[in-house]
Design a protein around this motif. Structure first.
Motif, PDB file in Angstrom:
ATOM      1  N   LEU A   1      40.871 -11.920  33.624  1.00 21.39           N
ATOM      2  CA  LEU A   1      41.877 -12.771  32.981  1.00 21.39           C
ATOM      3  C   LEU A   1      41.264 -13.582  31.854  1.00 21.39           C
ATOM      4  CD1 LEU A   1      44.872 -13.422  33.173  1.00 21.39           C
ATOM      5  CD2 LEU A   1      44.326 -15.222  34.798  1.00 21.39           C
ATOM      6  N   VAL A   2      40.214 -14.317  32.159  1.00 23.48           N
ATOM      7  CA  VAL A   2      39.482 -15.100  31.161  1.00 23.48           C
ATOM      8  C   VAL A   2      38.007 -15.045  31.511  1.00 23.48           C
ATOM      9  CG1 VAL A   2      41.383 -16.681  30.617  1.00 23.48           C
ATOM     10  CG2 VAL A   2      39.808 -17.236  32.477  1.00 23.48           C
ATOM     11  N   TRP A   3      37.166 -15.436  30.555  1.00 15.39           N
ATOM     12  CA  TRP A   3      35.738 -15.552  30.829  1.00 15.39           C
ATOM     13  C   TRP A   3      35.518 -16.781  31.704  1.00 15.39           C
ATOM     14  CZ3 TRP A   3      33.112 -11.436  29.734  1.00 15.39           C
ATOM     15  CH2 TRP A   3      33.463 -10.627  28.645  1.00 15.39           C
ATOM     16  N   GLY A   4      34.925 -16.572  32.854  1.00 16.55           N
ATOM     17  CA  GLY A   4      34.666 -17.694  33.748  1.00 16.55           C
ATOM     18  C   GLY A   4      35.503 -17.625  34.996  1.00 16.55           C
ATOM     19  N   ARG A   5      35.352 -18.671  35.803  1.00 17.25           N
ATOM     20  CA  ARG A   5      36.011 -18.739  37.099  1.00 17.25           C
ATOM     21  C   ARG A   5      37.423 -19.294  36.938  1.00 17.25           C
ATOM     22  NH1 ARG A   5      33.632 -18.899  42.285  1.00 17.25           N
ATOM     23  NH2 ARG A   5      31.628 -18.851  41.200  1.00 17.25           N
ATOM     24  N   VAL A   6      38.383 -18.681  37.649  1.00 15.38           N
ATOM     25  CA  VAL A   6      39.781 -19.105  37.600  1.00 15.38           C
ATOM     26  C   VAL A   6      40.211 -19.504  39.006  1.00 15.38           C
ATOM     27  CG1 VAL A   6      42.151 -18.422  37.070  1.00 15.38           C
ATOM     28  CG2 VAL A   6      40.266 -17.562  35.681  1.00 15.38           C
TER      29      VAL A   6
END
Length: 689
Positions: free
Chosen positions: A325-330
Motif C-alpha cells: 500500500l505504502v512504503w513503511g508500516r501501516v
C-alpha cells in the motif's frame, strides 16, 4: 351468462400472446365485393346482435386461418331484419331473387354499399387499446375504435385501491367482459393490464431480458419487488456479495431478471445478481485483453480488510496487499484509503487462468530506500519511534517507509538477557545508532545500548586488580560462576578460585543464582570485556604466611597425605607444603639402592606416616603460585648441627665472690678438633655434666 362462461371466454397467456387484435378485427380487402346479398344480410343481422356462445379460442382460430374475418358461406341462410325474425328475412330475400324488381335491386345495392366491410363483433376476453370518451359516476366510457363503446365500472378502480387516473382523450387498455350495463359492453382495465403484465413477464423469462421493478417491502429472506405483480427477490440475488442491510433497498427502482415463473400460482422469483454477473463478465472479458503485468491502471476501492484492499478495475477485482500500500508500516489499510476512493495502482502479477490480480501502490511512490546509505551511514545517531516489539528485538521507524531492527543483544550492555518489551514500548521515541545498512535486503541494524555509557570503558580504572567487589550470581557453568557487579558488567569466579583447601566439583555446590557474594578482582581485560574474580583471595592466608617465613627456616608440620612422589605437609590451617621423596631420606650408595627396590609410596610412608608431626626445612618459596618446597632430611641434619653447637658452647659459670683466676681458666672451653665426631661432642657434654 354464467361465471362458467366467463372462465371459458378467458384466453390463456399463450393464446393471448399469439392473438393479433388488429388483424382479428380488420376485414380483408375486397371482402365487400365478394359478398352476395344473402351474405350481406346475414352479416348485418350478426352485427346488430352480439354473439352469446362464441369463445375466444374459436374466433382466434378462425382469425388465424382466414386472416381477420371469415365471410359467411353459401350454406348460411341469408336474413334481413324483417320484423325481427331472421328466418322471415331470409325467405323474403329468396322470393325477391325470383321477381328481381328494380326496387329490390336498389335496396340490395344500398345494403352492399353500407355493409361492404362490416366490423365483426368483439369477442369476450379480447384486449383493446381504447380511447376514453368520458368519466362518469358509473365508470369510464371507452371507445374501442368504432367497434363499440364500453364501460369500465368505477367499482373496479375502488376494488384495486387505485383512483381513476384517466381523462377524456386518453388511451386505456381494456378487456371485454361478457356482460352489459346501461347499453354498454362491460370492460375491465385491471384484467387487461394484468394479462399484458404477465405476457411481458413471460416474454422476459423466455428471452432472458430485463424488467424494471420497485422494492416495496422487506420480508424474511429477501425483498418484495413490484414488477406489475409481486415478485420475490432473495437476499442472495441482490448483489455479488452478501447484503446485510436490506432496509436500505426499500423504494428503490432496480433492473431485474426473471429466474422462476409459475403463472398458475402467481409466483415470480427475480434476480439482480444475474444482471451484475453478466455485466461483470462482459467487462471482465474486455478488460483481460488490455491488462498486463507492470501496467498502471485506475481503480475504485471496493472493500477494505485487515490484510489489504480490493480494488475494482472495471470488471475485475484486484488485491492491493497492505504491504504494497505504502512504503513503511501501516496500522490498518483504512488509515490510507477509503471505500469508494479512486486510486492509481500497478499490476504486479496477473494470473489469467485463475483471474487473480495482485496490485501495488507504493511502487508508484518514491522509494525512500534509494538514498538510505547516503542519509544514514553507519555510526549515525538518529531519532526513531518504536513500531513493533518481538521476542528477538524491536523495530524502529526512523522515517516514513524506513525501519530498522534493534536486536535484543543491542539493547543493553548487560549479558543478562531481558525481553525487549521490558526495555521499550510501542510508540516510544528513542535514540539509536546505525550499525549496518544493507540496501539490497532493505535492512538496517540499529543499536540502543550504543547511546548509553559503556561500563567496560573505565573498568580498569574503576575496578583495579585487588579491589574487593560485591555482586550477585547470575549464571552457573561447569567451570565457574558469573557474577554481575553492575549493569552490563559481569565477572567470572573460576572454580579454582573458590577455596584454598576445598575440592569443589561444581559451582552449584557453593552457589545459587541470586546469591550475593564478595570477591576480589584478579584480572581486568577491557578489550575482550572480561573480568576475573576470586573468593578465596578475599581472605589471603598465603600472603601473611609468606611474609612471616623465609627460605631456610625449620618449621613444624603434620603429614596430611602421601603420594609416590612425596608427602603433603600441613603447615597451618589452609596452607600445605610438599616434601619430595628425594628430601625424605638420606641418599644411599648405589649398591644399597639396588637392593631396596620396594614401592616408592612404601618408602615414603615408612619415614613419614600420615598424621605424624616432624620438622621440615623450607627449601623454596613461590608466593605467586602458592608453592612451598620442604625437606625432611635437611631439617634433621640442621637439628643435629644445632645440638653439636650447643654442646660445644661453654657452659656459663656462676660468678662467686671467692672465685680465682685459676677457676676462670678451668672454665674456658677446649678448642674443638676438626676430627671430632658427634659422639665426642656428646661424650664431652656428659662428662661436663
Amino acid at each position: 351468462m354464467s361465471p362458467e362462461h366467463d372462465d371459458h371466454l378467458q384466453p390463456s397467456a399463450t393464446e393471448a400472446a399469439s392473438a393479433d387484435p388488429v388483424a382479428e378485427n380488420t376485414p380483408p380487402a375486397g371482402h365487400a365485393a365478394a359478398q352476395d346479398g344473402a351474405a350481406t344480410a346475414t352479416a348485418v343481422a350478426r352485427a346488430q346482435e352480439p354473439p352469446e356462445h362464441s369463445s375466444p379460442s374459436d374466433e382466434q382460430a378462425s382469425s388465424q386461418t382466414a386472416g381477420a374475418f371469415t365471410p359467411p358461406t353459401e350454406l348460411e341462410a341469408p336474413s334481413t331484419n324483417v320484423g325481427g325474425d331472421p328466418q322471415a328475412a331470409a325467405e323474403s330475400i329468396q322470393s325477391s331473387d325470383t321477381t328481381d324488381t328494380p326496387e329490390m335491386t336498389e335496396t340490395m345495392d344500398q345494403l352492399l354499399d353500407q355493409f361492404s366491410a362490416p366490423a365483426p363483433a368483439a369477442a369476450e376476453g379480447e384486449i383493446f387499446d381504447g380511447r376514453v370518451l368520458a368519466v362518469t359516476d358509473a365508470g369510464v366510457v371507452v371507445d374501442v375504435g368504432g367497434k363499440f363503446e364500453g364501460l369500465v365500472p368505477a367499482q373496479e378502480f375502488l376494488d384495486s385501491g387505485s383512483p381513476i387516473a384517466f381523462g377524456a382523450g386518453q388511451t386505456i387498455e381494456v378487456e371485454r367482459l361478457h356482460e352489459q350495463k346501461d347499453g354498454y359492453v362491460l370492460l375491465s382495465h385491471v384484467r387487461a393490464h394484468k394479462r399484458r403484465v404477465w405476457e411481458r413477464i413471460e416474454k422476459s423469462y423466455r428471452e432472458h431480458t430485463n424488467v424494471t421493478g420497485k422494492v416495496t417491502e422487506r420480508i424474511k429472506g429477501g425483498l418484495v419487488v413490484d414488477i406489475g405483480v409481486r415478485a420475490f427477490l432473495p437476499a442472495s440475488q441482490i448483489e455479488l456479495r452478501p447484503v446485510h442491510d436490506l432496509d436500505g433497498w426499500k423504494d428503490r427502482e432496480i433492473e431485474l431478471r426473471v429466474l422462476k415463473l409459475n403463472r398458475k400460482r402467481g409466483n415470480v422469483v427475480v434476480s439482480r445478481r444475474v444482471i451484475l454477473e453478466d455485466d461483470q463478465k462482459s467487462k471482465r472479458d474486455s478488460l483481460i485483453s488490455t491488462l498486463s503485468e507492470g501496467s498502471i491502471v485506475t481503480g475504485k476501492v471496493k472493500n477494505i480488510t485487515d490484510y489489504g484492499v480490493f480494488v475494482d478495475l472495471g470488471g475485475m477485482d484486484g488485491l492491493l496487499h497492505v504491504s504494497d500500500l505504502v512504503w513503511g508500516r501501516v496500522p490498518h489499510p483504512s488509515s490510507v484509503v477509503q471505500a469508494g476512493e479512486e486510486i492509481q495502482v500497478q499490476i504486479l502479477k496477473f494470473d489469467k487462468d485463475k483471474q487473480r490480480i495482485s496490485l501495488g501502490r507504493k511502487q508508484l511512490l518514491p522509494d525512500p530506500w534509494a538514498t538510505v546509505p547516503e542519509r544514514f551511514p553507519a555510526g549515525t545517531r538518529v531519532q526513531g519511534k518504536i513500531v513493533g516489539v518481538t521476542d528477538y528485538g524491536a523495530f524502529v521507524q526512523i522515517e516514513p517507509g524506513v525501519e530498522g531492527l534493534v536486536h535484543v543483544s543491542e539493547m543493553s550492555w548487560s549479558k543478562r538477557t531481558k525481553h525487549p518489551s521490558k526495555i521499550v514500548k510501542v510508540g516510544e521515541e528513542v535514540e539509536v545508532v546505525v550499525l549496518d545498512v544493507k540496501t539490497d535486503q532493505r535492512r538496517i541494524s540499529l543499536g540502543l545500548k550504543q547511546t548509553l555509557p559503556d561500563p567496560w570503558g573505565a573498568a580498569a580504572e574503576k575496578y583495579p586488580v585487588g579491589t574487593i567487589v560485591t555482586g550477585r550470581v547470575r549464571n552457573l557453568a561447569d567451570f565457574g560462576a558469573f557474577v554481575e557487579i553492575e549493569e552490563g558488567m559481569e565477572g567470572l569466579i573460576h572454580i579454582s578460585d573458590v577455596s584454598w583447601t576445598e575440592r569443589i566439583k561444581h559451582p552449584s555446590d557453593r552457589f545459587k543464582k541470586g546469591d550475593s557474594v564478595q570477591a576480589k578482582v584478579l584480572k581486568v581485560d577491557s578489550q575482550n570485556r572480561r573480568l576475573s574474580l576470586g573468593i578465596k583471595q578475599v581472605n589471603d592466608i598465603w600472603a601473611n604466611w609468606f611474609a612471616e617465613h623465609k627460605i631456610g627456616d625449620v618449621i613444624r608440620g603434620k603429614v596430611a597425605r602421601t603420594t609416590d612422589f612425596g608427602a603433603f605437609v600441613e603447615l597451618t590451617e589452609g596452607i600445605e607444603g610438599l616434601c619430595h621423596v628425594s628430601e625424605i631420606e638420606e641418599r644411599k650408595p648405589k649398591g644399597e639402592r639396588d637392593k631396596d627396590k620396594g614401592p616408592r609410596s612404601a618408602r615414603v610412608t615408612s619415614v613419614l606416616a600420615v598424621g605424624e608431626e616432624h620438622d621440615f626445612k623450607i627449601l623454596r618459596l613461590e608466593p605467586d603460585q602458592h608453592k612451598i618446597s620442604l625437606s625432611f632430611r635437611a631439617a634433621q641434619k640442621q637439628v643435629e648441627r644445632q645440638e653439636i653447637e650447643a654442646l660445644r658452647a661453654p657452659k656459663p659459670v656462676k660468678s662467686s665472690p671467692n672465685a680465682t683466676i685459676g677457676d676462670a681458666i678451668a672454665a674456658k672451653p677446649a678448642k674443638s678438633s676438626p676430627n671430632a665426631t658427634i659422639g665426642d661432642a656428646i661424650l664431652a657434654k656428659r662428662q661436663s655434666s
